[in-house]
Design a protein around this motif. Structure first.
Motif, mmCIF file in Angstrom:
data_model
loop_
_atom_site.group_PDB
_atom_site.id
_atom_site.type_symbol
_atom_site.label_atom_id
_atom_site.label_comp_id
_atom_site.label_asym_id
_atom_site.label_seq_id
_atom_site.Cartn_x
_atom_site.Cartn_y
_atom_site.Cartn_z
ATOM 1 N N MET A 1 0.786 -1.580 -0.238
ATOM 2 C CA MET A 1 -0.159 0.192 -0.009
ATOM 3 C C MET A 1 0.689 1.018 -0.221
ATOM 4 S SD MET A 1 -2.769 1.213 2.434
ATOM 5 C CE MET A 1 -3.222 -0.232 2.096
ATOM 6 N N ASN A 2 0.646 2.139 -0.686
ATOM 7 C CA ASN A 2 0.983 3.379 -1.064
ATOM 8 C C ASN A 2 0.385 4.859 -0.729
ATOM 9 O OD1 ASN A 2 3.295 5.551 -0.841
ATOM 10 N ND2 ASN A 2 3.402 5.277 -2.828
ATOM 11 N N LYS A 3 0.022 5.403 0.350
ATOM 12 C CA LYS A 3 -1.008 6.755 0.508
ATOM 13 C C LYS A 3 -0.512 8.004 -0.516
ATOM 14 C CE LYS A 3 -2.836 4.327 4.839
ATOM 15 N NZ LYS A 3 -3.013 4.710 5.914
ATOM 16 N N SER A 4 -1.185 8.328 -1.120
ATOM 17 C CA SER A 4 -0.822 9.860 -0.662
ATOM 18 C C SER A 4 -2.347 10.684 -0.694
ATOM 19 C CB SER A 4 -1.212 9.873 -2.347
ATOM 20 O OG SER A 4 -0.777 10.963 -3.428
ATOM 21 N N ILE A 5 -1.848 12.255 -0.666
ATOM 22 C CA ILE A 5 -2.247 13.231 -0.003
ATOM 23 C C ILE A 5 -2.884 13.949 -0.851
ATOM 24 C CG2 ILE A 5 -3.848 14.848 1.971
ATOM 25 C CD1 ILE A 5 -2.202 13.292 3.691
ATOM 26 N N SER A 6 -3.655 14.406 -2.038
ATOM 27 C CA SER A 6 -3.895 15.253 -2.778
ATOM 28 C C SER A 6 -4.684 16.373 -2.584
ATOM 29 C CB SER A 6 -4.459 14.801 -4.200
ATOM 30 O OG SER A 6 -5.213 14.227 -4.601
ATOM 31 N N LEU A 7 -4.698 17.465 -3.560
ATOM 32 C CA LEU A 7 -5.943 18.394 -2.845
ATOM 33 C C LEU A 7 -6.869 18.561 -4.000
ATOM 34 C CD1 LEU A 7 -6.419 21.704 -1.984
ATOM 35 C CD2 LEU A 7 -4.877 22.342 -3.894
ATOM 36 N N LYS A 8 -8.375 17.817 -3.685
ATOM 37 C CA LYS A 8 -9.263 18.094 -3.638
ATOM 38 C C LYS A 8 -9.681 19.423 -4.982
ATOM 39 C CE LYS A 8 -13.614 14.977 -3.415
ATOM 40 N NZ LYS A 8 -13.801 14.391 -2.081
ATOM 41 N N SER A 9 -10.139 20.415 -3.617
ATOM 42 C CA SER A 9 -10.690 21.682 -4.051
ATOM 43 C C SER A 9 -10.064 22.169 -3.582
ATOM 44 C CB SER A 9 -12.513 21.820 -3.533
ATOM 45 O OG SER A 9 -12.098 21.781 -2.652
ATOM 46 N N ARG A 10 -10.106 23.426 -4.139
ATOM 47 C CA ARG A 10 -9.798 24.847 -3.873
ATOM 48 C C ARG A 10 -10.210 25.024 -2.273
ATOM 49 N NH1 ARG A 10 -5.614 25.871 -6.177
ATOM 50 N NH2 ARG A 10 -5.002 24.749 -8.332
ATOM 51 N N GLU B 1 -7.701 15.131 -0.316
ATOM 52 C CA GLU B 1 -8.228 13.501 -0.956
ATOM 53 C C GLU B 1 -7.100 12.646 -0.545
ATOM 54 O OE1 GLU B 1 -10.057 11.082 -4.309
ATOM 55 O OE2 GLU B 1 -9.485 12.984 -5.447
ATOM 56 N N PHE B 2 -7.786 12.193 0.158
ATOM 57 C CA PHE B 2 -6.647 10.491 0.311
ATOM 58 C C PHE B 2 -6.298 9.288 -1.096
ATOM 59 C CE2 PHE B 2 -7.118 12.356 4.179
ATOM 60 C CZ PHE B 2 -5.707 12.470 5.170
ATOM 61 N N LYS B 3 -5.935 9.087 -1.539
ATOM 62 C CA LYS B 3 -5.822 8.385 -2.061
ATOM 63 C C LYS B 3 -4.809 7.004 -1.684
ATOM 64 C CE LYS B 3 -6.222 11.425 -6.150
ATOM 65 N NZ LYS B 3 -6.008 12.020 -7.380
ATOM 66 N N GLU B 4 -4.365 6.273 -2.447
ATOM 67 C CA GLU B 4 -3.695 4.708 -2.372
ATOM 68 C C GLU B 4 -3.371 4.560 -4.205
ATOM 69 O OE1 GLU B 4 -5.008 1.179 -0.923
ATOM 70 O OE2 GLU B 4 -5.893 1.667 0.645
ATOM 71 N N VAL B 5 -2.212 4.312 -4.287
ATOM 72 C CA VAL B 5 -1.387 4.963 -5.504
ATOM 73 C C VAL B 5 -0.452 3.823 -5.484
ATOM 74 C CG1 VAL B 5 -1.377 7.399 -6.184
ATOM 75 C CG2 VAL B 5 0.531 6.500 -5.119
ATOM 76 N N GLU B 6 0.089 2.989 -7.010
ATOM 77 C CA GLU B 6 1.042 2.322 -6.953
ATOM 78 C C GLU B 6 2.097 1.893 -6.003
ATOM 79 O OE1 GLU B 6 3.095 -0.593 -10.236
ATOM 80 O OE2 GLU B 6 1.545 0.479 -10.821
ATOM 81 N N GLU C 1 -1.499 21.926 -7.980
ATOM 82 C CA GLU C 1 -2.906 21.435 -8.703
ATOM 83 C C GLU C 1 -3.398 20.700 -8.378
ATOM 84 O OE1 GLU C 1 -1.291 19.835 -12.322
ATOM 85 O OE2 GLU C 1 0.911 21.163 -12.213
ATOM 86 N N LEU C 2 -4.741 20.627 -8.370
ATOM 87 C CA LEU C 2 -6.259 19.819 -8.104
ATOM 88 C C LEU C 2 -5.551 18.641 -8.729
ATOM 89 C CD1 LEU C 2 -8.862 22.341 -8.474
ATOM 90 C CD2 LEU C 2 -7.553 21.699 -6.835
ATOM 91 N N ASP C 3 -5.979 17.872 -7.659
ATOM 92 C CA ASP C 3 -6.199 15.740 -8.045
ATOM 93 C C ASP C 3 -3.993 15.897 -7.827
ATOM 94 O OD1 ASP C 3 -8.426 15.918 -8.161
ATOM 95 O OD2 ASP C 3 -8.860 16.577 -10.169
#
Length: 331
Positions: free
Chosen positions: A1-10, A21-26, A63-65
């Protein structure tokens, strides 16, 4: 598992958890010349709020997302780069992602043998350098002068006050709780400290704490607190504008006393800055900070939040004044 946190909205106004937004990325694979990094400590700082808005500034907006980034400490867990070996610790501007690939550029090897690794995000990192260069290059304090620091219990402010004392100045800090006020005096050596939340007349309180007036004001907050300090500035005083956290979440430009009056009346200087302005002098600044730390003239405070998932929470707590010293997330 590799978690990432991105900007979902301004954010509009104060950011909330819904903006993240929390995401699971490769988990990435490295190629020749690359290293795989695992996050260990993440710095959250007020300036990140500005990057969440799509507005022109000294640094591009997030940048978003896409993953948010900030100062961080990471461990090299795989390496195909001759300059780094497994087990090395590095500091750099890294993504809010548990594992990530780097070519090794813009990374600084750090050693946790003498000080905590997290210190390289604070007193021995951008925080300490911001305090050092803002005060020395713009404030230019002289022995016996009076320095007032707003946001004094924060990461930058607490270092500014200590440097002021090292240079032989009288130092007054402004903070938001009695506990922080006591910490400024007992741990960091401030001569006086003022709780702005319990003080009805800040202008009078600053005048009483600085009977000879204010020669240098290191401003981390802006707003009404700064208006009160400006009214006490001495002739040829210097105002160092490092930040304005009181206004970062404002949806309209706040109206307040104009600065031209006191600047002209007192022949005062007001200058804003970012630490990157002094990048060519970073080695000099780092050498001096390390020396003061080793000599016991500098100390530091951290507020540590545990866990990758709590990075956004730690960031939001900055705007509630919940940190003492540097806000750090330990992964």
């Amino acid at each position: 598992m590799n978690k990432s946190i991105s900007l979902k909205s301004r954010p509009v106004g104060t950011p909330t958890l819904s903006n993240f937004e929390f995401k699971e990325v490769e988990k990435p694979q490295i190629k020749e010349g690359e290293v795989l990094l695992q996050l260990k400590f993440v710095s959250v700082d007020p300036y990140l709020r500005g990057r969440m808005s799509d507005a022109k500034s000294y640094i591009p907006p997030f940048e978003l997302d896409k993953a948010i980034s900030s100062g961080a400490i990471a461990e090299v867990v795989e390496s195909k780069n001759d300059n780094y070996k497994v087990g090395d610790f590095v500091s750099g501007h890294l993504d809010w992602q548990e594992y990530q690939v780097s070519e090794g550029k813009n990374l600084l090897k750090v050693d946790g043998a003498q000080v905590s690794l997290s210190a390289y995000l604070g007193v021995l990192g951008m925080t300490g350098l911001t305090a050092y260069f803002g005060l020395s290059e713009i404030g230019k304090p002289k022995e016996g002068e009076t320095i007032v620091v707003s946001g004094a219990a924060g990461a930058v402010g607490s270092v500014v006050g200590q440097i002021g004392k090292i240079l032989g100045c009288r130092v007054i800090g402004i903070a938001g709780t009695d506990e922080k006020v006591e910490m400024l005096k007992s741990k960091f050596g401030f001569d006086e400290a003022i709780n702005y939340n319990t003080t009805k007349d800040m202008q009078k309180a600053i005048a009483e704490a600085s009977p000879d007036g204010v020669d240098v004001y290191f401003d981390n907050v802006g707003g009404e607190i700064s208006d009160a300090v400006h009214a006490n500035i001495n002739r040829f005083g210097r105002v160092v504008v490092c930040g304005a956290i009181s206004m970062y979440n404002a949806t309209e430009v706040p109206m307040g006393p104009r600065v031209q009056g006191f600047l002209v009346k007192q022949s005062a200087l007001m200058q804003g800055f970012i630490v990157g302005n002094y990048q060519e002098k970073f080695p000099e600044g780092m050498k001096q900070l390390v020396t003061w730390l080793q000599e016991g003239k500098l100390t530091y405070e951290e507020t540590r939040v545990q866990g990758f998932d709590n990075i956004p929470n730690a960031f939001l707590q900055l705007f509630e004044g919940k940190n003492k010293g540097k806000m750090i997330v330990e992964i």
